[in-house]
Design a protein around this motif. Structure first.
Motif: not given
Length: 270
Positions: A89-101
């Protein structure tokens, strides 16, 4: 080296940037733990605010869902990408964060990976390293560096993890106070091990732990155990030319006063 400040993403982001500018700073690292804030609309507002004031966002510091305990017991079980229960779940959240960044055109993407096991044969070490690599591959697609925030692992363990991942967009956001507060290393000496990977630096201070459960106390910059004259000297020796981003983990007027004092303190050393 410029001096910036760590900024928590809030609804009043334009006002936060005005305040940062009034302090005489032109850069920040942006922190967000709330996935609901990472929207196209939020990115448009952030870009407009920083463009208007000429502020650089040097890194996006991304949090993750689930429990968070900053200590040596529960923290082992719930921080970062090490605990199996929260990893995917955290991998998915960090990937989403990378897309936002990427919508912010931010180059460096930062997070805590958790208490990486020192034993390289520990299955949780291998799986955490694989999880970081998943995120780092997305970061590379987005023209970003994935940066480990120092603190929860020894410098040797962190360097081993970077070497085991084996990608050219992996580096370190070096927080000297964290290394002290987690009892992992003297930050000046740690640069001998980690220096070639340092792409970001926090201006923060603290004390060593006084028991085996709780982290050491964070202190205003210049009032802890980080030897900042030696630290700045060492950063110059290794060729670091990036920003020093002040972090003070309190709120309110005291935080503002400590940030301004830290800026003056660092300017004298630089």
């Amino acid at each position: 080296m410029r001096i910036g400040v760590l900024v928590q993403l809030r609804e009043d982001f334009p006002a936060q940037m005005e305040e940062l500018k009034a302090m005489g700073m032109n850069s920040c690292q942006l922190v967000c733990w709330d996935q609901q804030r990472m929207t196209e609309e939020t990115a448009v507002g952030i870009n407009a605010a920083v463009e208007k004031l000429g502020i650089d966002i040097t890194a996006f510091w991304c949090g993750w869902p689930g429990p968070v305990t900053w200590d040596f017991y529960e923290g082992q079980r719930n921080l970062g990408l090490v605990p199996e229960e929260y990893r995917q779940k955290r991998v998915e959240a960090l990937i989403n964060g990378s897309e936002f960044a990427a919508r912010l055109s931010v180059r460096d993407f930062v997070t805590h990976a958790g208490f990486l096991p020192e034993n390289p044969y520990d299955e949780n070490y291998r799986l955490a390293v694989e999880a970081v690599k998943q995120v780092a591959l997305v970061c590379r697609k987005n023209k970003q560096n994935f940066l480990f925030e120092t603190g929860q692992e020894t410098p040797v363990t962190l360097r081993r993890a970077i070497e085991d991942i084996g990608m050219d967009n992996i580096g370190i956001n070096f927080d000297p106070a964290n290394l002290l507060m987690y009892g992992k290393a003297n930050p000046v000496d740690a640069l001998d091990i980690l220096g070639k990977y340092v792409r970001g630096v926090h201006g923060k201070d603290g004390l060593y732990p006084t028991d085996g459960i709780h982290l050491g106390e964070e202190r205003p910059l210049g009032e802890g155990r980080v030897n900042y004259p030696a630290f700045i000297k060492k950063l110059k020796e290794i060729g670091y030319t990036g920003d020093i981003t002040i972090e003070r983990e309190i709120e309110g007027e005291e935080q503002k006063r400590d940030i301004i004092k830290a800026k003056v303190f660092l300017e004298q050393l630089l």
